[in-house]
Each structure stands twice: as structure tokens, then as C-alpha cells.
Design a protein around this motif. Structure first.
Motif, mmCIF file in Angstrom:
data_model
loop_
_atom_site.group_PDB
_atom_site.id
_atom_site.type_symbol
_atom_site.label_atom_id
_atom_site.label_comp_id
_atom_site.label_asym_id
_atom_site.label_seq_id
_atom_site.Cartn_x
_atom_site.Cartn_y
_atom_site.Cartn_z
ATOM 1 N N HIS A 1 0.921 -1.206 -0.174
ATOM 2 C CA HIS A 1 -0.207 -0.078 0.020
ATOM 3 C C HIS A 1 0.877 1.460 -0.308
ATOM 4 O O HIS A 1 0.119 2.397 0.187
ATOM 5 C CB HIS A 1 -0.851 -0.011 1.236
ATOM 6 N N GLN A 2 2.137 0.988 -0.208
ATOM 7 C CA GLN A 2 3.060 2.238 0.022
ATOM 8 C C GLN A 2 3.846 2.389 -1.374
ATOM 9 O O GLN A 2 4.316 1.152 -1.829
ATOM 10 C CB GLN A 2 4.181 2.080 0.899
ATOM 11 N N HIS A 3 4.053 3.422 -1.879
ATOM 12 C CA HIS A 3 4.771 3.848 -3.080
ATOM 13 C C HIS A 3 5.782 4.921 -2.771
ATOM 14 O O HIS A 3 5.116 6.197 -2.857
ATOM 15 C CB HIS A 3 4.062 4.098 -4.496
ATOM 16 N N LEU A 4 7.017 4.717 -2.322
ATOM 17 C CA LEU A 4 8.113 5.707 -2.282
ATOM 18 C C LEU A 4 8.755 5.713 -3.601
ATOM 19 O O LEU A 4 9.455 4.740 -4.147
ATOM 20 C CB LEU A 4 9.028 5.677 -1.187
ATOM 21 N N VAL A 5 8.664 6.720 -4.275
ATOM 22 C CA VAL A 5 9.225 7.036 -5.673
ATOM 23 C C VAL A 5 9.977 8.201 -5.896
ATOM 24 O O VAL A 5 9.976 9.014 -5.033
ATOM 25 C CB VAL A 5 8.336 7.237 -6.826
ATOM 26 N N VAL A 6 11.233 8.011 -6.650
ATOM 27 C CA VAL A 6 11.841 9.020 -7.256
ATOM 28 C C VAL A 6 11.559 9.624 -8.547
ATOM 29 O O VAL A 6 11.338 8.600 -9.473
ATOM 30 C CB VAL A 6 13.476 8.786 -6.788
ATOM 31 N N ALA A 7 12.086 10.856 -9.008
ATOM 32 C CA ALA A 7 12.115 11.222 -10.239
ATOM 33 C C ALA A 7 13.498 11.300 -10.716
ATOM 34 O O ALA A 7 14.441 11.857 -9.803
ATOM 35 C CB ALA A 7 11.475 12.367 -10.440
ATOM 36 N N VAL A 8 14.040 10.568 -11.579
ATOM 37 C CA VAL A 8 15.365 10.645 -12.111
ATOM 38 C C VAL A 8 15.329 11.214 -13.360
ATOM 39 O O VAL A 8 14.866 11.018 -14.448
ATOM 40 C CB VAL A 8 16.003 9.373 -12.149
ATOM 41 N N GLN A 9 16.416 12.283 -13.616
ATOM 42 C CA GLN A 9 16.564 13.048 -14.891
ATOM 43 C C GLN A 9 18.160 13.214 -15.186
ATOM 44 O O GLN A 9 18.800 13.357 -14.209
ATOM 45 C CB GLN A 9 15.986 14.159 -14.796
ATOM 46 N N ASP A 10 18.537 12.667 -16.098
ATOM 47 C CA ASP A 10 19.842 12.463 -16.698
ATOM 48 C C ASP A 10 20.908 12.039 -15.381
ATOM 49 O O ASP A 10 21.759 12.220 -14.953
ATOM 50 C CB ASP A 10 20.312 14.062 -16.852
ATOM 51 N N GLY A 11 20.246 10.807 -15.084
ATOM 52 C CA GLY A 11 20.973 9.963 -13.900
ATOM 53 C C GLY A 11 20.942 10.431 -12.544
ATOM 54 O O GLY A 11 21.606 10.077 -11.712
ATOM 55 N N ARG A 12 20.114 11.467 -12.163
ATOM 56 C CA ARG A 12 20.103 12.110 -11.069
ATOM 57 C C ARG A 12 18.899 12.142 -10.436
ATOM 58 O O ARG A 12 17.788 12.407 -10.989
ATOM 59 C CB ARG A 12 20.529 13.759 -11.353
ATOM 60 N N VAL A 13 18.661 12.024 -8.947
ATOM 61 C CA VAL A 13 17.401 12.009 -8.424
ATOM 62 C C VAL A 13 17.141 13.488 -8.089
ATOM 63 O O VAL A 13 17.929 14.554 -7.689
ATOM 64 C CB VAL A 13 17.270 11.642 -7.156
ATOM 65 N N VAL A 14 15.858 14.034 -8.750
ATOM 66 C CA VAL A 14 15.392 15.406 -8.789
ATOM 67 C C VAL A 14 14.226 15.538 -8.099
ATOM 68 O O VAL A 14 13.768 16.655 -7.925
ATOM 69 C CB VAL A 14 15.475 16.083 -10.186
ATOM 70 N N GLY A 15 13.622 14.318 -7.698
ATOM 71 C CA GLY A 15 12.308 14.899 -7.164
ATOM 72 C C GLY A 15 11.718 13.325 -6.419
ATOM 73 O O GLY A 15 12.455 12.182 -6.606
ATOM 74 N N THR A 16 10.728 13.768 -5.453
ATOM 75 C CA THR A 16 10.254 12.460 -4.499
ATOM 76 C C THR A 16 9.131 12.643 -4.270
ATOM 77 O O THR A 16 8.475 13.961 -4.238
ATOM 78 C CB THR A 16 11.174 12.032 -3.550
ATOM 79 N N LEU A 17 8.127 11.559 -4.226
ATOM 80 C CA LEU A 17 6.952 11.700 -3.147
ATOM 81 C C LEU A 17 6.575 10.440 -2.765
ATOM 82 O O LEU A 17 7.004 9.334 -3.084
ATOM 83 C CB LEU A 17 5.789 12.207 -4.184
ATOM 84 N N GLN A 18 5.648 10.217 -1.789
ATOM 85 C CA GLN A 18 5.039 9.125 -1.048
ATOM 86 C C GLN A 18 3.635 9.146 -1.448
ATOM 87 O O GLN A 18 3.135 9.923 -1.234
ATOM 88 C CB GLN A 18 5.611 8.843 0.263
ATOM 89 N N LEU A 19 3.275 7.734 -2.035
ATOM 90 C CA LEU A 19 1.755 7.799 -2.141
ATOM 91 C C LEU A 19 1.543 6.530 -1.293
ATOM 92 O O LEU A 19 1.979 5.315 -1.373
ATOM 93 C CB LEU A 19 1.543 7.327 -3.730
ATOM 94 N N THR A 20 0.382 6.759 -0.395
ATOM 95 C CA THR A 20 -0.223 5.774 0.480
ATOM 96 C C THR A 20 -1.477 5.263 0.087
ATOM 97 O O THR A 20 -2.423 6.350 -0.041
ATOM 98 C CB THR A 20 -0.082 6.091 1.887
ATOM 99 N N LEU A 21 -1.824 4.322 -0.116
ATOM 100 C CA LEU A 21 -3.284 3.735 -0.475
ATOM 101 C C LEU A 21 -3.843 3.314 0.930
ATOM 102 O O LEU A 21 -3.215 2.412 1.735
ATOM 103 C CB LEU A 21 -3.208 2.480 -1.370
ATOM 104 N N ILE A 22 -5.249 3.803 1.138
ATOM 105 C CA ILE A 22 -5.794 3.515 2.476
ATOM 106 C C ILE A 22 -7.186 2.756 2.087
ATOM 107 O O ILE A 22 -8.160 3.692 1.592
ATOM 108 C CB ILE A 22 -5.950 4.712 3.271
#
Length: 150
Positions: free
Chosen positions: A51-72
Motif C-alpha cells: 500500500h506504499q509507493h515511495l518513488v523518485v524522479a530521475v533525470q539525466d541519472g540524478r534524483v531530482v524529485g520524490t513523493l510518497q503515495l499511500t493507499l488506504i
């Protein structure tokens, strides 16, 4: 904006994620980039929970963003499942290029794929720029939130 990959976070991403979490006055007061052990333990818990999705946004090989999505899953709203978007962060030098919108779009699309009927998010009351951003994406300020520190 170059190619953007949104993928599950890994242990190797934790330093970049924590740096983004700590990169403002609110985060600087509550995060500890010098000790990654609690973050690594949290990632392990999150990774084991479907129920948890911790993701990163990667651009040109570099982590440039993140968020957590929780399902309830829930009983209210005729047994609706809702999702909650938390800890949205964009690296300071990547802001203003549409990356935040792409991350939120990913979260909304993932929520649909998971059968959610409602997407929620919270934002600290002091983050007025973020509030305008979320409203531009179609979110409405509909509730007053409360916290109790334990």
C-alpha cells in the motif's frame, strides 16, 4: 526537460531524498541528513508494504524529485479506497520546469490504477506556494487538519 523516469526508491536514493526533505526551514528542523539509519529502516518498512509507493524522479541519472503515495482502503464513501500524497519534494535547481506536475500526475494515475476513488494530500499551512500549485492541478482545500505528536 530531458527524459524523466519515475521509479521506486532504493537504498542508493535515500541520501538524495533526505537532502530534499531537509532543504527548507521546516525540513531542516525535523530531518537529520547526517544519520541515514532511520530513513533506511523506514524504506525497508515501506518497500515491504504493497500500500506504499515511495518513488523518485530521475533525470539525466540524478534524483531530482520524490513523493510518497499511500493507499488506504476504507468503509466510508461506500467502501472507497483513497490515496494520500505526502512528502513531495523537487530538488531546488529542478523547480519550475514541470517536474512537480509530472510527479503529481504519476500519483493520480497510479491511484486510478489501484482503484482509488479519492486522492488527498496535505501541505503545511506555511507553504502557500505549494497550495497554489496543488490548486492549479485541480485539488481543493476542503478540510482542516490536526496533528498530535507522539
Amino acid at each position: 526537460m530531458g527524459d524523466l523516469e519515475i521509479r521506486p526508491a532504493t537504498e542508493d536514493d535515500v541520501p538524495a531524498i533526505v537532502d530534499m526533505l531537509a532543504d527548507d526551514p521546516l525540513g531542516a528542523a525535523r530531518e537529520s541528513p547526517d544519520d541515514l539509519s532511520p530513513y533506511l529502516a523506514a524504506l525497508k518498512r515501506l518497500s515491504g508494504d504493497p500500500h506504499q509507493h515511495l518513488v523518485v524522479a530521475v533525470q539525466d541519472g540524478r534524483v531530482v524529485g520524490t513523493l510518497q503515495l499511500t493507499l488506504i482502503p476504507g468503509l466510508s464513501r461506500k467502501g472507497a479506497t483513497r490515496s494520500i500524497i505526502e512528502a513531495v519534494r523537487i530538488h531546488a535547481d529542478a523547480r519550475g520546469g514541470g517536474l512537480g506536475s509530472r510527479l503529481i500526475e504519476w500519483a493520480v494515475d497510479q491511484s486510478r490504477r489501484e482503484g482509488c476513488q479519492l486522492v488527498q494530500l496535505t501541505s503545511d499551512a506555511s507553504r502557500t506556494d505549494a497550495h497554489r500549485f496543488y490548486e492549479r492541478l485541480g485539488f481543493t482545500a476542503s478540510h482542516v487538519g490536526f496533528k498530535l505528536a507522539l
